[in-house]
Design a protein around this motif. Structure first.
Motif, PDB file in Angstrom:
ATOM      1  N   SER A 180      56.743 -12.189 -46.793  1.00 23.76           N
ATOM      2  CA  SER A 180      56.308 -12.827 -48.038  1.00 23.76           C
ATOM      3  C   SER A 180      56.554 -14.333 -48.041  1.00 23.76           C
ATOM      4  O   SER A 180      56.674 -14.946 -49.099  1.00 23.76           O
ATOM      5  N   ALA A 181      56.662 -14.916 -46.852  1.00 21.94           N
ATOM      6  CA  ALA A 181      56.921 -16.354 -46.759  1.00 21.94           C
ATOM      7  C   ALA A 181      55.749 -17.138 -47.348  1.00 21.94           C
ATOM      8  O   ALA A 181      54.585 -16.745 -47.219  1.00 21.94           O
ATOM      9  N   SER A 182      56.062 -18.248 -47.966  1.00 21.28           N
ATOM     10  CA  SER A 182      55.031 -19.074 -48.588  1.00 21.28           C
ATOM     11  C   SER A 182      54.177 -19.765 -47.524  1.00 21.28           C
ATOM     12  O   SER A 182      54.566 -19.862 -46.357  1.00 21.28           O
ATOM     13  N   ARG A 183      53.038 -20.250 -47.967  1.00 23.28           N
ATOM     14  CA  ARG A 183      52.142 -20.924 -47.033  1.00 23.28           C
ATOM     15  C   ARG A 183      52.751 -22.217 -46.514  1.00 23.28           C
ATOM     16  O   ARG A 183      52.552 -22.592 -45.347  1.00 23.28           O
ATOM     17  N   ALA A 236      62.722 -20.564 -31.665  1.00 17.20           N
ATOM     18  CA  ALA A 236      62.977 -19.159 -31.981  1.00 17.20           C
ATOM     19  C   ALA A 236      63.047 -18.942 -33.487  1.00 17.20           C
ATOM     20  O   ALA A 236      62.483 -17.972 -34.018  1.00 17.20           O
ATOM     21  N   VAL A 237      63.722 -19.854 -34.177  1.00 17.62           N
ATOM     22  CA  VAL A 237      63.824 -19.734 -35.639  1.00 17.62           C
ATOM     23  C   VAL A 237      62.457 -19.907 -36.295  1.00 17.62           C
ATOM     24  O   VAL A 237      62.069 -19.145 -37.190  1.00 17.62           O
ATOM     25  N   ALA A 238      61.706 -20.910 -35.847  1.00 16.31           N
ATOM     26  CA  ALA A 238      60.390 -21.163 -36.440  1.00 16.31           C
ATOM     27  C   ALA A 238      59.422 -20.020 -36.176  1.00 16.31           C
ATOM     28  O   ALA A 238      58.578 -19.700 -37.019  1.00 16.31           O
ATOM     29  N   TYR A 239      59.532 -19.402 -35.026  1.00 14.03           N
ATOM     30  CA  TYR A 239      58.636 -18.293 -34.713  1.00 14.03           C
ATOM     31  C   TYR A 239      59.006 -17.035 -35.491  1.00 14.03           C
ATOM     32  O   TYR A 239      58.138 -16.273 -35.927  1.00 14.03           O
ATOM     33  N   ALA A 240      60.331 -16.810 -35.662  1.00 12.53           N
ATOM     34  CA  ALA A 240      60.782 -15.559 -36.272  1.00 12.53           C
ATOM     35  C   ALA A 240      60.678 -15.566 -37.790  1.00 12.53           C
ATOM     36  O   ALA A 240      60.441 -14.518 -38.400  1.00 12.53           O
ATOM     37  N   ALA A 241      60.848 -16.731 -38.409  1.00 10.54           N
ATOM     38  CA  ALA A 241      60.934 -16.776 -39.873  1.00 10.54           C
ATOM     39  C   ALA A 241      59.715 -16.191 -40.571  1.00 10.54           C
ATOM     40  O   ALA A 241      59.857 -15.312 -41.436  1.00 10.54           O
ATOM     41  N   PRO A 242      58.477 -16.592 -40.240  1.00 15.49           N
ATOM     42  CA  PRO A 242      57.343 -16.011 -40.967  1.00 15.49           C
ATOM     43  C   PRO A 242      57.114 -14.532 -40.669  1.00 15.49           C
ATOM     44  O   PRO A 242      56.499 -13.831 -41.483  1.00 15.49           O
ATOM     45  N   LEU A 258      55.970 -22.817 -45.982  1.00 18.87           N
ATOM     46  CA  LEU A 258      56.960 -22.473 -44.955  1.00 18.87           C
ATOM     47  C   LEU A 258      56.268 -22.090 -43.654  1.00 18.87           C
ATOM     48  O   LEU A 258      56.711 -22.485 -42.556  1.00 18.87           O
ATOM     49  N   THR A 259      55.193 -21.340 -43.743  1.00 15.60           N
ATOM     50  CA  THR A 259      54.453 -20.961 -42.539  1.00 15.60           C
ATOM     51  C   THR A 259      53.890 -22.189 -41.836  1.00 15.60           C
ATOM     52  O   THR A 259      53.915 -22.284 -40.599  1.00 15.60           O
ATOM     53  N   SER A 260      53.403 -23.145 -42.607  1.00 18.06           N
ATOM     54  CA  SER A 260      52.857 -24.373 -42.017  1.00 18.06           C
ATOM     55  C   SER A 260      53.954 -25.181 -41.328  1.00 18.06           C
ATOM     56  O   SER A 260      53.748 -25.725 -40.231  1.00 18.06           O
ATOM     57  N   VAL A 261      55.128 -25.252 -41.951  1.00 18.97           N
ATOM     58  CA  VAL A 261      56.245 -25.971 -41.338  1.00 18.97           C
ATOM     59  C   VAL A 261      56.662 -25.297 -40.030  1.00 18.97           C
ATOM     60  O   VAL A 261      56.910 -25.967 -39.014  1.00 18.97           O
ATOM     61  N   CYS A 262      56.731 -23.981 -40.031  1.00 21.54           N
ATOM     62  CA  CYS A 262      57.113 -23.262 -38.821  1.00 21.54           C
ATOM     63  C   CYS A 262      56.077 -23.443 -37.721  1.00 21.54           C
ATOM     64  O   CYS A 262      56.431 -23.606 -36.537  1.00 21.54           O
ATOM     65  N   THR A 263      54.812 -23.425 -38.094  1.00 23.41           N
ATOM     66  CA  THR A 263      53.760 -23.643 -37.100  1.00 23.41           C
ATOM     67  C   THR A 263      53.854 -25.043 -36.511  1.00 23.41           C
ATOM     68  O   THR A 263      53.715 -25.234 -35.287  1.00 23.41           O
ATOM     69  N   ALA A 264      54.082 -26.030 -37.356  1.00 26.41           N
ATOM     70  CA  ALA A 264      54.238 -27.402 -36.866  1.00 26.41           C
ATOM     71  C   ALA A 264      55.459 -27.517 -35.949  1.00 26.41           C
ATOM     72  O   ALA A 264      55.419 -28.220 -34.927  1.00 26.41           O
ATOM     73  N   ALA A 265      56.533 -26.808 -36.277  1.00 26.52           N
ATOM     74  CA  ALA A 265      57.732 -26.831 -35.428  1.00 26.52           C
ATOM     75  C   ALA A 265      57.446 -26.199 -34.070  1.00 26.52           C
ATOM     76  O   ALA A 265      57.902 -26.698 -33.027  1.00 26.52           O
ATOM     77  N   GLU A 266      56.682 -25.115 -34.057  1.00 27.70           N
ATOM     78  CA  GLU A 266      56.334 -24.474 -32.790  1.00 27.70           C
ATOM     79  C   GLU A 266      55.535 -25.414 -31.898  1.00 27.70           C
ATOM     80  O   GLU A 266      55.812 -25.555 -30.700  1.00 27.70           O
ATOM     81  N   TRP A 267      54.525 -26.072 -32.491  1.00 23.01           N
ATOM     82  CA  TRP A 267      53.727 -27.014 -31.722  1.00 23.01           C
ATOM     83  C   TRP A 267      54.566 -28.194 -31.240  1.00 23.01           C
ATOM     84  O   TRP A 267      54.373 -28.695 -30.117  1.00 23.01           O
TER      85      TRP A 267
END
Length: 259
Positions: free
Chosen positions: A43-46, A32-38, A48-57
């Protein structure tokens, strides 16, 4: 004595589900946190977005592994697949098309099916958690696809939450509405989910009232049966007293018996 204990012992799949229940709940929060953060922070950095995507997967992969392990620990695997075919669809869905929304849908399906197996989670808690989860993820999902739409009117998180409330409750004021095809698909999913949850809540309340009325009827029936039994006993005692009086009881008539 050893055979009954072995027969009553939980199966390997049940033990696995008990052990992994809390870790999977923690992974759900992480997802939930990884999906919501970006989405919340546009204006999240690339990185951070990559980390959140990896967490979702990663979270999705954990739930997929959990499903496969439960399948491996089940003696009757064909029956398990037939009974849990939505789980299999949720595992395969993101592999067919690696869209972020599909990861969301599949993870929610896996979380819901996994939580439903937990015996200590009652229906009310499950429904409340489903409502909160659908509102949160529905708002985030529609905001992610509608914020940059040319003719969209859902630009902020507040607009998205308000739209989710009105959509799930089937009120539909029309002040905010999705304009993209994907946003409308999300709206259809929220509408169907809202109607289904409303039906579950209504059925649960009706079942509670019916059970309460049945309990009152059973209590009234027991009281009536007790009164009828007591009445029958009193009538029997009266009949016995009348029979004794008919035989003749000298002392009650005032006669003194002769010696």
């Amino acid at each position: 004595m050893t055979e009954p204990q072995a027969s009553n012992a939980p199966s390997a799949r049940v033990r696995w589900e008990r052990v992994t229940q809390r870790p999977l709940l923690g992974l759900t929060v992480a997802f939930a946190v990884a999906y919501a953060a970006p989405i919340v922070d546009s204006s999240a950095s690339r990185s951070l977005t990559s980390v959140c995507t990896a967490a979702e997967w990663t979270v999705w992969a954990c739930f997929a592994v959990d499903h496969l392990v439960r399948l491996a620990l089940t003696p009757r695997r064909r029956a398990f697949v037939r009974a849990h075919w939505p789980d299999l669809c949720a595992v395969v869905l993101p592999l067919l098309q690696p869209l972020r929304l599909l990861r969301l849908v599949s993870t929610l399906l896996l979380v819901g099916r996994r939580a439903r197996m937990a015996s200590q989670i009652r229906l009310t808690t499950y429904v409340a958690g489903s409502v909160i989860g659908l509102l949160m993820f529905g708002s985030l999902a529609v905001l992610s696809v509608e914020r940059d739409a040319p003719h969209g009117n859902i630009r902020t998180l507040g607009d998205a939450v308000w739209w989710s409330f009105t959509t799930m409750t089937t009120v539909g004021y029309g002040d905010h509405a999705p304009t993209t095809g994907l946003g409308r698909m999300i709206a259809v999913g929220l509408m169907l989910s809202g109607i289904a949850l409303l039906g579950v809540v209504t059925a649960n309340i009706a079942a509670w009232f019916i059970a309460r009325f049945d309990k009152d009827d059973d209590e009234e029936r027991r009281r009536t049966e007790a009164i009828e039994a007591l009445t029958a006993e009193v009538r029997a005692l009266r009949a016995e007293v009348a029979a004794l009086a008919a035989r003749g009881d000298g002392p009650r008539s005032g006669r003194v018996p002769r010696g």
